[in-house]
Design a protein around this motif. Structure first.
Motif, mmCIF file in Angstrom:
data_model
loop_
_atom_site.group_PDB
_atom_site.id
_atom_site.type_symbol
_atom_site.label_atom_id
_atom_site.label_comp_id
_atom_site.label_asym_id
_atom_site.label_seq_id
_atom_site.Cartn_x
_atom_site.Cartn_y
_atom_site.Cartn_z
ATOM 1 N N ARG A 150 0.794 -1.268 0.150
ATOM 2 C CA ARG A 150 0.029 0.038 -0.052
ATOM 3 C C ARG A 150 1.153 1.205 0.070
ATOM 4 N NH1 ARG A 150 -4.105 -0.611 -2.140
ATOM 5 N NH2 ARG A 150 -4.939 1.267 -1.528
ATOM 6 N N GLN A 151 2.126 1.238 0.427
ATOM 7 C CA GLN A 151 2.912 2.317 0.769
ATOM 8 C C GLN A 151 3.779 2.496 -0.788
ATOM 9 O OE1 GLN A 151 3.575 4.802 2.907
ATOM 10 N NE2 GLN A 151 5.174 5.588 1.722
ATOM 11 N N GLU A 152 3.931 1.417 -1.338
ATOM 12 C CA GLU A 152 4.692 1.487 -2.568
ATOM 13 C C GLU A 152 3.412 2.046 -3.561
ATOM 14 O OE1 GLU A 152 5.554 -2.538 -3.345
ATOM 15 O OE2 GLU A 152 7.185 -2.413 -2.145
ATOM 16 N N ILE A 153 2.254 1.971 -3.645
ATOM 17 C CA ILE A 153 1.305 2.476 -4.496
ATOM 18 C C ILE A 153 1.372 4.015 -4.102
ATOM 19 C CG2 ILE A 153 -1.142 2.371 -4.889
ATOM 20 C CD1 ILE A 153 -1.074 -0.701 -4.677
ATOM 21 N N ARG A 154 0.972 4.103 -2.971
ATOM 22 C CA ARG A 154 0.930 5.681 -2.518
ATOM 23 C C ARG A 154 1.955 6.575 -3.136
ATOM 24 N NH1 ARG A 154 -0.998 4.267 2.106
ATOM 25 N NH2 ARG A 154 0.822 4.040 3.176
ATOM 26 N N GLU A 155 3.306 5.993 -3.004
ATOM 27 C CA GLU A 155 4.431 6.349 -3.349
ATOM 28 C C GLU A 155 4.410 6.787 -5.006
ATOM 29 O OE1 GLU A 155 7.692 4.325 -1.942
ATOM 30 O OE2 GLU A 155 7.609 4.946 -0.018
ATOM 31 N N LEU A 156 3.825 5.813 -5.501
ATOM 32 C CA LEU A 156 3.708 5.769 -7.090
ATOM 33 C C LEU A 156 2.767 6.926 -7.383
ATOM 34 C CD1 LEU A 156 4.716 4.619 -9.723
ATOM 35 C CD2 LEU A 156 2.849 2.779 -9.322
ATOM 36 N N ARG A 157 1.759 7.105 -6.726
ATOM 37 C CA ARG A 157 0.626 8.051 -6.940
ATOM 38 C C ARG A 157 1.141 9.306 -6.945
ATOM 39 N NH1 ARG A 157 -2.303 4.738 -9.206
ATOM 40 N NH2 ARG A 157 -3.779 3.226 -8.199
ATOM 41 N N GLU A 158 2.326 9.522 -5.962
ATOM 42 C CA GLU A 158 2.915 10.998 -5.951
ATOM 43 C C GLU A 158 3.878 11.290 -7.108
ATOM 44 O OE1 GLU A 158 4.540 10.626 -1.992
ATOM 45 O OE2 GLU A 158 2.851 10.592 -1.120
ATOM 46 N N ASN B 76 4.455 12.727 -10.655
ATOM 47 C CA ASN B 76 3.719 13.383 -11.600
ATOM 48 C C ASN B 76 3.576 12.646 -13.110
ATOM 49 O OD1 ASN B 76 5.448 13.990 -13.755
ATOM 50 N ND2 ASN B 76 6.571 15.452 -12.278
ATOM 51 N N SER B 77 2.488 12.762 -13.612
ATOM 52 C CA SER B 77 1.933 11.891 -14.635
ATOM 53 C C SER B 77 3.216 11.965 -15.738
ATOM 54 C CB SER B 77 0.612 12.478 -15.358
ATOM 55 O OG SER B 77 0.784 13.774 -15.905
ATOM 56 N N GLY B 78 3.762 13.143 -16.008
ATOM 57 C CA GLY B 78 4.890 13.053 -17.083
ATOM 58 C C GLY B 78 5.855 12.102 -16.662
ATOM 59 N N ASP B 79 6.409 12.090 -15.512
ATOM 60 C CA ASP B 79 7.508 11.227 -14.961
ATOM 61 C C ASP B 79 7.050 9.741 -15.007
ATOM 62 O OD1 ASP B 79 9.244 13.104 -14.578
ATOM 63 O OD2 ASP B 79 8.769 13.297 -12.433
ATOM 64 N N PHE B 80 5.807 9.528 -14.586
ATOM 65 C CA PHE B 80 5.173 8.270 -14.577
ATOM 66 C C PHE B 80 5.104 7.726 -15.992
ATOM 67 C CE2 PHE B 80 1.738 5.134 -14.395
ATOM 68 C CZ PHE B 80 2.023 4.561 -13.602
ATOM 69 N N ALA B 81 4.496 8.477 -17.195
ATOM 70 C CA ALA B 81 4.739 8.137 -18.531
ATOM 71 C C ALA B 81 5.939 7.936 -18.986
ATOM 72 C CB ALA B 81 3.860 9.077 -19.268
ATOM 73 N N ARG B 82 6.896 8.433 -18.561
ATOM 74 C CA ARG B 82 8.298 8.130 -19.059
ATOM 75 C C ARG B 82 8.744 6.954 -18.662
ATOM 76 N NH1 ARG B 82 8.933 13.405 -19.053
ATOM 77 N NH2 ARG B 82 9.367 13.888 -16.834
ATOM 78 N N ILE B 83 8.298 6.579 -17.056
ATOM 79 C CA ILE B 83 8.765 5.337 -16.477
ATOM 80 C C ILE B 83 8.103 4.162 -17.474
ATOM 81 C CG2 ILE B 83 8.737 3.866 -14.604
ATOM 82 C CD1 ILE B 83 8.838 6.707 -12.802
ATOM 83 N N ALA B 84 6.902 4.346 -17.768
ATOM 84 C CA ALA B 84 6.291 3.275 -18.276
ATOM 85 C C ALA B 84 6.715 3.144 -19.722
ATOM 86 C CB ALA B 84 4.691 3.615 -18.656
ATOM 87 N N GLN B 85 7.181 4.214 -20.577
ATOM 88 C CA GLN B 85 7.735 4.283 -21.880
ATOM 89 C C GLN B 85 9.124 3.302 -21.606
ATOM 90 O OE1 GLN B 85 8.532 7.928 -23.650
ATOM 91 N NE2 GLN B 85 8.918 6.877 -25.545
ATOM 92 N N GLU B 86 9.758 3.560 -20.706
ATOM 93 C CA GLU B 86 11.148 3.131 -20.774
ATOM 94 C C GLU B 86 11.250 1.410 -20.382
ATOM 95 O OE1 GLU B 86 13.467 4.939 -17.390
ATOM 96 O OE2 GLU B 86 13.516 6.629 -18.678
ATOM 97 N N LEU B 87 9.894 1.203 -19.676
ATOM 98 C CA LEU B 87 9.556 -0.315 -19.429
ATOM 99 C C LEU B 87 8.906 -1.019 -20.500
ATOM 100 C CD1 LEU B 87 8.646 -0.062 -15.655
ATOM 101 C CD2 LEU B 87 10.903 -0.803 -16.691
#
Length: 135
Positions: free
Chosen positions: A25-33, A35-46
């Motif tokens: 649950r803590q990991e999910i909370r951290e992931l939600r923090e 920002n959407s641009g960084d999240f999208a970049r991480i997804a793209q790298e994966l």
């Protein structure tokens, strides 16, 4: 003098499961923090979409634990596969993580019958069969 409380194996397992759940649950909370641009970049790298990455995170770190066990039962060296075909192996992990047949797979793996039955339900079966290493 401190009193020690004895915990039964079932109680200990429940405590460990709860601790693992809290950590997730803590990991999910951290992931939600993030920002959407960084999240999208991480997804793209994966090489996944942001929606797929979000789903994988929610499934937890053990969502594809069956894959290495299945590959081993089929005589496929996961390390070699990862080294020689990393994109294929990564896709197989993604497919395994999203699989809805975990209980059946775990049962077959525990019973030693996965090599005989995985083709009936495993979404990675066509990929595995394409490797040409079936026993």
């Amino acid at each position: 003098m401190a009193t020690q409380i004895k915990t039964s194996p079932l109680g200990e397992r429940a405590i460990n499961l709860f601790g693992t759940w809290l950590k997730h649950r803590q990991e999910i909370r951290e992931l939600r923090e993030i920002n959407s641009g960084d999240f999208a970049r991480i997804a793209q790298e994966l090489c996944v979409t942001p929606a797929e990455l979000d789903a994988f995170v929610r499934q937890g770190p053990h969502a594809s634990d069956e894959l290495p066990r299945l590959l081993k039962s089929l005589g496929i060296d996961e390390a070699t596969l990862s080294r020689t075909q990393p994109l294929l192996q990564r896709d197989m992990v993604r497919v395994c993580a999203a699989c809805q047949q975990k209980a059946r797979c775990d049962h077959d793996l525990d019973a030693g019958t996965a090599a005989r039955h995985y083709e009936e339900y495993c979404p990675n079966a066509p990929t595995i069969d394409g490797l040409g290493q079936k026993p």
